[in-house]
Design a protein around this motif. Structure first.
Motif, mmCIF file in Angstrom:
data_model
loop_
_atom_site.group_PDB
_atom_site.id
_atom_site.type_symbol
_atom_site.label_atom_id
_atom_site.label_comp_id
_atom_site.label_asym_id
_atom_site.label_seq_id
_atom_site.Cartn_x
_atom_site.Cartn_y
_atom_site.Cartn_z
ATOM 1 N N ASP A 27 0.771 -1.263 0.024
ATOM 2 C CA ASP A 27 0.094 0.260 -0.048
ATOM 3 C C ASP A 27 0.978 1.367 -0.227
ATOM 4 O OD1 ASP A 27 -0.394 0.125 3.544
ATOM 5 O OD2 ASP A 27 1.001 -0.242 2.490
ATOM 6 N N PHE A 28 2.278 1.399 -0.179
ATOM 7 C CA PHE A 28 3.236 2.298 -0.480
ATOM 8 C C PHE A 28 4.008 2.326 -1.405
ATOM 9 C CE2 PHE A 28 6.897 0.655 1.751
ATOM 10 C CZ PHE A 28 6.545 -0.351 1.781
ATOM 11 N N GLN A 29 4.408 3.010 -2.349
ATOM 12 C CA GLN A 29 5.561 2.929 -3.250
ATOM 13 C C GLN A 29 6.971 2.870 -2.980
ATOM 14 O OE1 GLN A 29 4.335 6.301 -5.690
ATOM 15 N NE2 GLN A 29 2.928 5.095 -7.330
ATOM 16 N N ALA A 30 7.312 2.181 -3.540
ATOM 17 C CA ALA A 30 8.957 1.825 -2.607
ATOM 18 C C ALA A 30 10.205 2.826 -4.114
ATOM 19 C CB ALA A 30 9.290 0.619 -1.904
ATOM 20 N N THR A 31 10.514 3.105 -3.955
ATOM 21 C CA THR A 31 11.843 3.558 -4.592
ATOM 22 C C THR A 31 12.542 2.397 -4.802
ATOM 23 O OG1 THR A 31 12.485 5.339 -3.829
ATOM 24 C CG2 THR A 31 10.909 5.678 -5.510
ATOM 25 N N THR A 32 12.983 2.028 -3.326
ATOM 26 C CA THR A 32 14.228 1.286 -2.783
ATOM 27 C C THR A 32 13.221 0.592 -1.822
ATOM 28 O OG1 THR A 32 15.745 3.975 -2.699
ATOM 29 C CG2 THR A 32 16.463 1.466 -1.331
ATOM 30 N N MET A 33 14.337 -0.692 -1.986
ATOM 31 C CA MET A 33 14.437 -1.849 -1.339
ATOM 32 C C MET A 33 15.878 -2.508 -1.623
ATOM 33 S SD MET A 33 10.262 -4.030 -3.396
ATOM 34 C CE MET A 33 9.174 -2.889 -3.427
ATOM 35 N N PHE A 34 15.194 -3.659 -0.430
ATOM 36 C CA PHE A 34 16.606 -3.932 -0.212
ATOM 37 C C PHE A 34 16.086 -5.917 -0.181
ATOM 38 C CE2 PHE A 34 18.839 0.074 1.214
ATOM 39 C CZ PHE A 34 17.833 0.732 1.626
ATOM 40 N N TRP A 35 17.385 -6.373 -0.601
ATOM 41 C CA TRP A 35 17.748 -7.904 -0.991
ATOM 42 C C TRP A 35 18.916 -8.615 0.702
ATOM 43 C CZ3 TRP A 35 14.033 -10.633 -2.117
ATOM 44 C CH2 TRP A 35 12.897 -10.405 -3.207
ATOM 45 N N SER A 50 18.309 -2.445 -4.243
ATOM 46 C CA SER A 50 17.239 -2.540 -5.593
ATOM 47 C C SER A 50 16.844 -0.784 -5.185
ATOM 48 C CB SER A 50 16.170 -3.240 -5.126
ATOM 49 O OG SER A 50 15.245 -3.245 -6.592
ATOM 50 N N ASN A 51 16.993 -0.053 -6.942
ATOM 51 C CA ASN A 51 16.541 0.767 -7.672
ATOM 52 C C ASN A 51 15.613 0.916 -8.333
ATOM 53 O OD1 ASN A 51 18.456 1.799 -5.413
ATOM 54 N ND2 ASN A 51 20.324 1.471 -6.569
ATOM 55 N N GLU A 52 14.287 1.684 -7.931
ATOM 56 C CA GLU A 52 13.352 1.272 -8.842
ATOM 57 C C GLU A 52 13.977 2.502 -10.377
ATOM 58 O OE1 GLU A 52 11.062 4.650 -10.037
ATOM 59 O OE2 GLU A 52 9.922 2.798 -11.130
ATOM 60 N N GLY A 53 13.656 1.660 -11.419
ATOM 61 C CA GLY A 53 13.895 2.152 -12.378
ATOM 62 C C GLY A 53 15.555 2.480 -13.020
ATOM 63 N N SER A 54 16.591 2.152 -12.475
ATOM 64 C CA SER A 54 17.805 2.104 -12.443
ATOM 65 C C SER A 54 18.769 0.922 -11.564
ATOM 66 C CB SER A 54 18.584 3.292 -11.709
ATOM 67 O OG SER A 54 18.321 2.826 -10.308
ATOM 68 N N ILE A 69 18.463 -8.586 -10.157
ATOM 69 C CA ILE A 69 17.313 -7.956 -9.116
ATOM 70 C C ILE A 69 17.056 -6.423 -10.140
ATOM 71 C CG2 ILE A 69 17.438 -5.756 -7.681
ATOM 72 C CD1 ILE A 69 18.968 -7.124 -5.835
ATOM 73 N N ASN A 70 16.015 -6.672 -10.326
ATOM 74 C CA ASN A 70 14.387 -5.971 -11.349
ATOM 75 C C ASN A 70 13.563 -5.178 -10.564
ATOM 76 O OD1 ASN A 70 13.042 -5.553 -12.621
ATOM 77 N ND2 ASN A 70 14.295 -5.952 -14.555
ATOM 78 N N HIS A 71 13.656 -4.281 -10.658
ATOM 79 C CA HIS A 71 13.056 -3.386 -10.231
ATOM 80 C C HIS A 71 12.555 -2.161 -10.392
ATOM 81 C CE1 HIS A 71 12.832 -0.578 -6.266
ATOM 82 N NE2 HIS A 71 11.355 -0.934 -6.336
ATOM 83 N N ALA A 72 11.377 -3.418 -11.347
ATOM 84 C CA ALA A 72 10.617 -2.574 -12.668
ATOM 85 C C ALA A 72 9.410 -1.278 -12.402
ATOM 86 C CB ALA A 72 10.540 -3.404 -13.968
ATOM 87 N N SER A 73 9.248 -1.661 -11.623
ATOM 88 C CA SER A 73 7.676 -0.926 -11.225
ATOM 89 C C SER A 73 8.000 -0.041 -9.153
ATOM 90 C CB SER A 73 6.314 -1.412 -10.959
ATOM 91 O OG SER A 73 6.062 -2.021 -10.244
ATOM 92 N N LEU A 74 7.078 0.835 -9.023
ATOM 93 C CA LEU A 74 7.009 1.133 -7.175
ATOM 94 C C LEU A 74 7.274 0.260 -6.667
ATOM 95 C CD1 LEU A 74 6.342 4.953 -8.371
ATOM 96 C CD2 LEU A 74 8.558 3.887 -7.729
ATOM 97 N N THR A 75 6.262 -0.625 -7.229
ATOM 98 C CA THR A 75 5.578 -1.612 -5.882
ATOM 99 C C THR A 75 6.114 -2.769 -6.276
ATOM 100 O OG1 THR A 75 3.492 -2.254 -7.370
ATOM 101 C CG2 THR A 75 3.720 -0.327 -5.259
#
Lengths: 117, 111
Positions: A27-35, A50-54, A69-75
């Motif tokens: 229920d939120f957008q995450a431009t950054t995620m961690f593995w 993981s960085n959205e769009g890069s 790692i692929n971060h293709a969308s904000l969620t």
């Protein structure tokens, strides 16, 4: 309720298989995620950011061609363990900060236990 | 090399007793300190984010203090209950926004 969903929770597969793990912010957008990876009786080890769009930023010693790692969308961020071998068997978990600012606490998925035969 | 240490590694406490444990972290380049509770079969849950030296935060029976000059934080649990059994993790966030995790303190409450 959960704010970060991780899937699958358990994977058992043969050596040489590639395995994809998904991490979704619900229920939120995450431009950054961690593995992270956790070895038995050890702490969480950050593998990559993981960085959205890069491109993802990998920690020292983590093979980027092995752990895609692929971060293709904000969620959604995905971690693919390519051509997995028994030494890749581990517990993998993702997290994402909710809200802006680096001080935001991390919200974690439930983790994925990966067993390679 | 940045290092975050938690002690003790594990702790058995009688139900009803109070307890505390420590997180030690570098005393330079401090940005924030996080505490998390990780119960078996669940994902880690954030307890506190501490940012100021001398800070004290409280959530029910659990509280935490912070000393950034000497590089330590204490987590206190008052009147331990079985549901407090978990691994408690701290994570140090430095000024480069690098989050470094301690190995955790595993707390077991004996009824």
């Amino acid at each position: 309720g959960a704010v970060v969903s991780q899937h699958p929770s358990w994977v058992i597969c043969k050596s040489g298989t590639s395995v994809k793990i998904e991490c979704r912010s619900l229920d939120f957008q995450a431009t950054t995620m961690f593995w992270y990876r956790q070895f038995p009786k050890q702490s969480l080890m950050l593998m990559a950011t993981s960085n959205e769009g890069s491109k993802a930023t990998y920690e020292q010693g983590v093979e980027k061609d092995k752990f895609l790692i692929n971060h293709a969308s904000l969620t959604l961020s995905t971690l693919t363990v390519t051509s997995a071998h028994p030494e890749d068997s581990s517990f993998y978990i993702c997290s994402a900060p909710r809200g802006r600012g680096h001080r935001q606490p991390q919200h974690f998925g439930d983790g994925t236990r990966l067993s390679i035969l | 090399i940045l290092n975050v240490e938690q002690s003790p590694q594990s702790l058995h406490v009688q139900e009803g007793d109070s307890t505390n444990f420590t997180c030690s972290f570098p005393s330079s380049n401090f940005y924030a300190l996080h505490w998390y509770r990780w119960e078996t079969a669940k994902s880690p849950e954030a307890l506190f984010v501490m940012t100021l030296n001398g800070d004290e935060k409280k959530k029910g029976r659990i509280s935490a203090t912070l000393n950034t000059k000497e590089g330590y934080s204490y987590l206190y649990i008052k009147g331990s209950q079985p549901e407090d059994s978990a691994t408690y993790l701290c994570a140090f966030l430095d000024s480069n926004y690098q989050l470094i995790w301690g190995a955790g303190t595993k707390l077991i409450i004996k009824p």
